[in-house]
Design a protein around this motif. Structure first.
Motif, PDB file in Angstrom:
ATOM      1  N   PRO A  55     -12.895  42.655  13.357  1.00 34.63           N
ATOM      2  CA  PRO A  55     -12.373  41.333  12.998  1.00 34.63           C
ATOM      3  C   PRO A  55     -12.830  40.228  13.942  1.00 34.63           C
ATOM      4  N   GLU A  56     -12.723  39.011  13.459  1.00 34.93           N
ATOM      5  CA  GLU A  56     -12.944  37.848  14.312  1.00 34.93           C
ATOM      6  C   GLU A  56     -11.723  37.719  15.218  1.00 34.93           C
ATOM      7  N   PRO A  57     -11.902  37.690  16.535  1.00 32.18           N
ATOM      8  CA  PRO A  57     -10.752  37.684  17.451  1.00 32.18           C
ATOM      9  C   PRO A  57      -9.808  36.503  17.233  1.00 32.18           C
ATOM     10  N   ASP A  58      -8.534  36.816  17.176  1.00 28.84           N
ATOM     11  CA  ASP A  58      -7.484  35.814  17.064  1.00 28.84           C
ATOM     12  C   ASP A  58      -6.583  35.954  18.289  1.00 28.84           C
ATOM     13  N   PRO A  59      -6.608  34.988  19.211  1.00 32.64           N
ATOM     14  CA  PRO A  59      -5.801  35.100  20.429  1.00 32.64           C
ATOM     15  C   PRO A  59      -4.314  35.309  20.176  1.00 32.64           C
ATOM     16  N   GLU A  60      -3.830  34.904  19.002  1.00 32.32           N
ATOM     17  CA  GLU A  60      -2.410  35.031  18.689  1.00 32.32           C
ATOM     18  C   GLU A  60      -2.030  36.453  18.293  1.00 32.32           C
ATOM     19  N   ARG A  61      -2.999  37.239  17.845  1.00 29.66           N
ATOM     20  CA  ARG A  61      -2.688  38.601  17.399  1.00 29.66           C
ATOM     21  C   ARG A  61      -3.811  39.580  17.748  1.00 29.66           C
ATOM     22  N   TRP A  62      -4.468  39.327  18.860  1.00 27.46           N
ATOM     23  CA  TRP A  62      -5.595  40.161  19.259  1.00 27.46           C
ATOM     24  C   TRP A  62      -5.192  41.618  19.458  1.00 27.46           C
ATOM     25  N   ASP A  63      -3.960  41.847  19.950  1.00 26.06           N
ATOM     26  CA  ASP A  63      -3.522  43.215  20.209  1.00 26.06           C
ATOM     27  C   ASP A  63      -3.366  44.009  18.917  1.00 26.06           C
ATOM     28  N   GLU A  64      -2.793  43.383  17.884  1.00 24.77           N
ATOM     29  CA  GLU A  64      -2.665  44.064  16.598  1.00 24.77           C
ATOM     30  C   GLU A  64      -4.038  44.293  15.976  1.00 24.77           C
ATOM     31  N   GLN A  65      -4.936  43.327  16.164  1.00 25.04           N
ATOM     32  CA  GLN A  65      -6.300  43.499  15.667  1.00 25.04           C
ATOM     33  C   GLN A  65      -6.984  44.682  16.353  1.00 25.04           C
ATOM     34  N   LEU A  66      -6.764  44.811  17.655  1.00 25.60           N
ATOM     35  CA  LEU A  66      -7.387  45.897  18.408  1.00 25.60           C
ATOM     36  C   LEU A  66      -6.829  47.248  17.961  1.00 25.60           C
ATOM     37  N   LYS A  67      -5.523  47.317  17.779  1.00 23.00           N
ATOM     38  CA  LYS A  67      -4.921  48.578  17.317  1.00 23.00           C
ATOM     39  C   LYS A  67      -5.495  48.972  15.963  1.00 23.00           C
ATOM     40  N   MET A 105     -14.791  44.208  23.160  1.00 25.83           N
ATOM     41  CA  MET A 105     -14.728  43.369  24.357  1.00 25.83           C
ATOM     42  C   MET A 105     -14.241  41.962  24.009  1.00 25.83           C
ATOM     43  N   ALA A 106     -14.674  41.456  22.859  1.00 24.36           N
ATOM     44  CA  ALA A 106     -14.260  40.112  22.441  1.00 24.36           C
ATOM     45  C   ALA A 106     -12.759  40.067  22.152  1.00 24.36           C
ATOM     46  N   LEU A 107     -12.226  41.121  21.538  1.00 27.61           N
ATOM     47  CA  LEU A 107     -10.788  41.179  21.274  1.00 27.61           C
ATOM     48  C   LEU A 107     -10.006  41.203  22.582  1.00 27.61           C
ATOM     49  N   CYS A 108     -10.492  41.988  23.543  1.00 30.51           N
ATOM     50  CA  CYS A 108      -9.818  42.058  24.840  1.00 30.51           C
ATOM     51  C   CYS A 108      -9.861  40.701  25.554  1.00 30.51           C
ATOM     52  N   ARG A 109     -10.995  40.051  25.503  1.00 33.25           N
ATOM     53  CA  ARG A 109     -11.111  38.754  26.170  1.00 33.25           C
ATOM     54  C   ARG A 109     -10.206  37.726  25.491  1.00 33.25           C
ATOM     55  N   ARG A 192       1.075  60.778  15.741  1.00 31.60           N
ATOM     56  CA  ARG A 192       0.674  60.969  17.130  1.00 31.60           C
ATOM     57  C   ARG A 192      -0.475  60.037  17.517  1.00 31.60           C
ATOM     58  N   VAL A 193      -1.396  59.828  16.601  1.00 27.17           N
ATOM     59  CA  VAL A 193      -2.491  58.901  16.872  1.00 27.17           C
ATOM     60  C   VAL A 193      -1.945  57.481  17.017  1.00 27.17           C
ATOM     61  N   GLY A 194      -1.036  57.101  16.122  1.00 29.25           N
ATOM     62  CA  GLY A 194      -0.442  55.768  16.201  1.00 29.25           C
ATOM     63  C   GLY A 194       0.280  55.556  17.511  1.00 29.25           C
ATOM     64  N   PHE A 195       0.974  56.595  17.975  1.00 30.90           N
ATOM     65  CA  PHE A 195       1.666  56.526  19.266  1.00 30.90           C
ATOM     66  C   PHE A 195       0.659  56.312  20.393  1.00 30.90           C
ATOM     67  N   GLY A 203      -0.401  49.421  27.156  1.00 33.73           N
ATOM     68  CA  GLY A 203      -0.669  49.673  28.573  1.00 33.73           C
ATOM     69  C   GLY A 203      -1.726  48.738  29.117  1.00 33.73           C
ATOM     70  N   LEU A 204      -2.751  48.476  28.304  1.00 36.14           N
ATOM     71  CA  LEU A 204      -3.797  47.542  28.711  1.00 36.14           C
ATOM     72  C   LEU A 204      -3.215  46.140  28.897  1.00 36.14           C
ATOM     73  N   LYS A 205      -2.335  45.742  27.993  1.00 39.34           N
ATOM     74  CA  LYS A 205      -1.692  44.428  28.119  1.00 39.34           C
ATOM     75  C   LYS A 205      -0.875  44.342  29.400  1.00 39.34           C
ATOM     76  N   ALA A 206      -0.157  45.417  29.725  1.00 37.57           N
ATOM     77  CA  ALA A 206       0.668  45.422  30.941  1.00 37.57           C
ATOM     78  C   ALA A 206      -0.200  45.323  32.188  1.00 37.57           C
ATOM     79  N   LEU A 207      -1.311  46.047  32.218  1.00 31.74           N
ATOM     80  CA  LEU A 207      -2.214  45.978  33.356  1.00 31.74           C
ATOM     81  C   LEU A 207      -2.837  44.592  33.490  1.00 31.74           C
ATOM     82  N   ALA A 208      -3.137  43.988  32.346  1.00 29.00           N
ATOM     83  CA  ALA A 208      -3.716  42.638  32.371  1.00 29.00           C
ATOM     84  C   ALA A 208      -2.728  41.633  32.966  1.00 29.00           C
ATOM     85  N   ARG A 209      -1.454  41.773  32.578  1.00 25.01           N
ATOM     86  CA  ARG A 209      -0.439  40.860  33.117  1.00 25.01           C
ATOM     87  C   ARG A 209      -0.261  41.088  34.623  1.00 25.01           C
ATOM     88  N   ARG A 210      -0.349  42.325  35.048  1.00 24.60           N
ATOM     89  CA  ARG A 210      -0.167  42.646  36.460  1.00 24.60           C
ATOM     90  C   ARG A 210      -1.282  42.059  37.316  1.00 24.60           C
TER      91      ARG A 210
END
Length: 212
Positions: A55-67, A105-109, A192-195, A203-210
């Motif tokens: 997808p085209e990265p959306d800063p408002e929902r990038w995490d859902e896009q990545l999942k 990488m674009a979604l993460c950024r 299990r995959v969804g989990f 976890g990536l979001k938490a590390l980014a905030r830290r």
């Protein structure tokens, strides 16, 4: 042709010789177009990677896009059994595979994830989703072999056997596994995959905030 052979017989059954045989020619003729198995794997990855929707990265929902992108990766692997095995110990350099890495990488950024964390996460995502697909391929081939031998085999039967085994463990030696047999074997493969996807991205979001 290689994709069809993998789907029918698995990754290890495919070789330059097996492809040449199906084409009615010799392996030497193929080497004029494909140098070796590593190059064949790169071509397979390129063919399948082109089907990954990014997808085209959306800063408002990038995490859902990545999942969703990670789940879509597994969907494509499932459509082409055996190909995930080609990704192990292989650094993708083909255009389609590189575009997918660029997309992750674009979604993460877009989510403000530091570049170094994003780079390592990109590797982690590929390894995990590939491993799931490979494990599913192994189970599929076992089921096919069992069917040929006339033996009953299925996910429900396997899970039930594992659950019974856990429940029968010594409570003194394995107090948790024996008492939690139902919990240990609950949920579908998709659950299990969804989990795991949730854990990885959150976890990536938490590390980014830290790191802010």
């Amino acid at each position: 042709m290689a994709l069809a052979q993998m789907q029918e017989k698995g990754y290890d059954a495919v070789s330059m010789r097996s492809i040449a045989k199906e084409l009615g020619t010799g392996p030497a003729s193929l080497y004029a177009h494909v140098a070796n198995r590593d190059e064949l794997d790169q071509l397979l990855i390129e063919r399948v990677a082109g089907e990954f929707p990014m997808p085209e990265p959306d800063p408002e929902r990038w995490d859902e896009q990545l999942k969703q992108a990670l789940l879509d990766m597994l969907t494509v692997y499932r459509a082409h059994p055996g190909v995930a095995r080609a990704t192990l110990a292989m650094i993708p350099t083909s255009p389609a595979a590189l575009r997918n890495a660029e997309g992750v990488m674009a979604l993460c950024r877009a989510g403000g994830v530091p570049d170094q964390l994003a780079a390592w996460a990109c590797d982690m995502f590929a390894l995990y989703m590939g491993a799931v697909a490979i494990e599913e391929d192994v189970w599929r081939m076992r089921a096919a072999t069992a069917a040929e031998d006339g033996e009953p085999y299925g996910e429900e039967a396997v899970v039930a056997a594992v659950r019974d085994h856990f429940a029968a463990l010594s409570p003194q030696e394995f107090p948790l596994l024996s008492s939690l047999a139902g919990v240990m074997t609950s949920g579908s493969g998709d659950d299990r995959v969804g989990f795991a996807v949730e854990i990885m991205v959150e976890g990536l979001k938490a590390l980014a905030r830290r790191s802010e």
